[in-house]
Design an enzyme around this catalytic site. Structure first.
Site, PDB file in Angstrom:
ATOM      1  CE  LYS A  92      61.036  35.225  61.223  1.00  0.00           C
ATOM      2  NZ  LYS A  92      59.587  35.420  61.193  1.00  0.00           N
ATOM      3  CG  ASP A  93      65.023  39.031  67.193  1.00  0.00           C
ATOM      4  OD1 ASP A  93      63.817  39.306  67.244  1.00  0.00           O
ATOM      5  OD2 ASP A  93      65.572  38.211  67.943  1.00  0.00           O
ATOM      6  NE  ARG A  94      69.551  46.640  66.061  1.00  0.00           N
ATOM      7  CZ  ARG A  94      70.845  46.510  66.333  1.00  0.00           C
ATOM      8  NH1 ARG A  94      71.751  46.444  65.359  1.00  0.00           N
ATOM      9  NH2 ARG A  94      71.258  46.417  67.579  1.00  0.00           N
ATOM     10  CE  LYS A 108      68.915  37.902  69.233  1.00  0.00           C
ATOM     11  NZ  LYS A 108      67.764  38.749  69.550  1.00  0.00           N
TER      12      LYS A 108
END
Length: 367
Positions: A87-89, A27
């Site tokens: 859902k992730d940023r 990430k």
């Protein structure tokens, strides 16, 4: 060890594959973490349906931001917007939303997205409409079947160990199905906040926030049980274990007469489960039940808080077998890992089984 007994510290959780010499970064930017939602079914097409299903690709934008903008721009209440999972940023993600509109209202969705979902609305992010289907049912939480992940791991050390661990999983190995850091808040202190709420130090009137805090408590207690289960070296399946039937919420308790139970677990027909504690008694027996009680004895106030909130007892698989797992090396210290997990499982739990991977300095999983 963490000084806060309720904090989430991923590195302190024991793993099925044991300690690893592997390390790296994930990430570092959104493109390093890709998640594609797999519904497992197609929305039924209804020409005059009031539910408009939208498959959206997001870069650097989380689910909550999409929900907020859809609500604002369409002038509808958030309760008229559906989605299956958060859902992730800090990721590239694809997922479905549904919005409820009047039956006679037609929408040119590509044009509407160009006007209302452009880059200026999401600074630093990007939103693209992939598909629009008019239907008659709202998309409900938790109905999707799986998520497919593609992760780029950087600054990887001890590549041979990583390759060996991946091969173990491809050959049928499993990982511990822990809840990941997303469940415990930005600083890992959701359970601490929940404890203060339970003790009456403050009140939470926001039902959504209250639900998030209580959910973090159940997740924390499940992780505690799973950690103690691994440390106790119990067999993979035990008499007294509670097994979930594949594709169902039904479960049963293993008895001494279940001679073919190991075979059924290995085939994926049933899954060994751990407790999502609530006010109903656990169906576990024997040694698994003793371990469950040991967790409750350690954190009685958290359990009392769940019972006071009238949360029911549920079950969650303890072990994850990973589908479509593949590892490639585009560069010497850069690995690309792809795999599919059932809904509710965390990619970070897979990474933690493989090594010590830390988020890039710009990562922020759900904010």
């Amino acid at each position: 060890m963490s000084e806060n007994p309720y904090s989430y510290v991923e590195s302190e959780l024991p793993r099925l594959l044991g300690n690893s010499s592997v390390s790296g970064v994930y990430k570092n930017k959104p493109e390093d973490f890709e998640v594609i939602e797999v519904l497992g079914f197609s929305p039924e097409v209804v020409e005059k349906g009031q539910q408009h299903w939208l498959r959206i690709r997001k870069v650097g934008v989380n689910t909550a931001a999409i929900e907020k903008q859809l609500s604002r721009a369409l002038k509808i209440h958030p309760r008229d917007i559906g989605y299956s999972g958060m859902k992730d940023r800090m990721a590239v993600t694809e997922q479905w939303f549904s919005v409820q509109l009047p039956a006679l209202q037609s929408m040119d969705w590509p044009a509407w997205f160009a006007e209302h979902m452009h880059a200026e609305v999401f600074p630093g992010g990007q939103v693209t409409l992939l598909e629009a289907v008019r239907s008659h049912r709202k998309l409900r939480r938790g109905v999707h079947k799986a998520n497919h992940f593609r992760l780029r791991l950087k600054a990887v050390e001890n590549a041979d160990d990583l390759t060996q661990r991946v091969q173990q999983l491809v050959a049928g190995g499993a990982v511990a199905n822990y809840f990941g850091p997303q469940r415990f808040g930005k600083h890992g202190d959701n359970v601490g906040q929940a404890m203060r709420m339970i003790q009456g130090e403050f009140q939470v009137r926001d039902r959504k926030l209250r639900s998030i805090l209580l959910s973090s408590v159940r997740s924390f207690l499940f992780n505690q049980y799973l950690a103690q289960r691994i440390q106790s070296n119990l067999p993979y399946v035990n008499e007294g274990d509670v097994l979930i039937l594949e594709g169902s919420q039904s479960y049963f308790t293993v008895s001494a007469d279940d001679k073919d139970i190991v075979e059924r677990v290995q085939s994926g027909d049933v899954h060994v489960s751990g407790p999502m504690f609530g006010e109903a008694p656990s169906p576990a027996k024997g040694r698994p039940a003793e371990l469950e009680q040991h967790v409750l004895d350690q954190f009685p106030a958290l359990y009392e808080g769940l019972c006071a909130a009238r949360m029911g007892h549920e079950r969650r698989p303890l072990w994850l077998r990973i589908s479509d797992l593949a590892l490639t090396w585009p560069e010497e210290t850069v690995a690309e890992l792809s795999f599919t997990l059932p809904a509710g499982a965390f990619a970070t739990s897979v990474l933690a089984e493989l090594g010590q991977f830390t988020e890039g300095e710009h990562a922020n999983s759900t904010e």
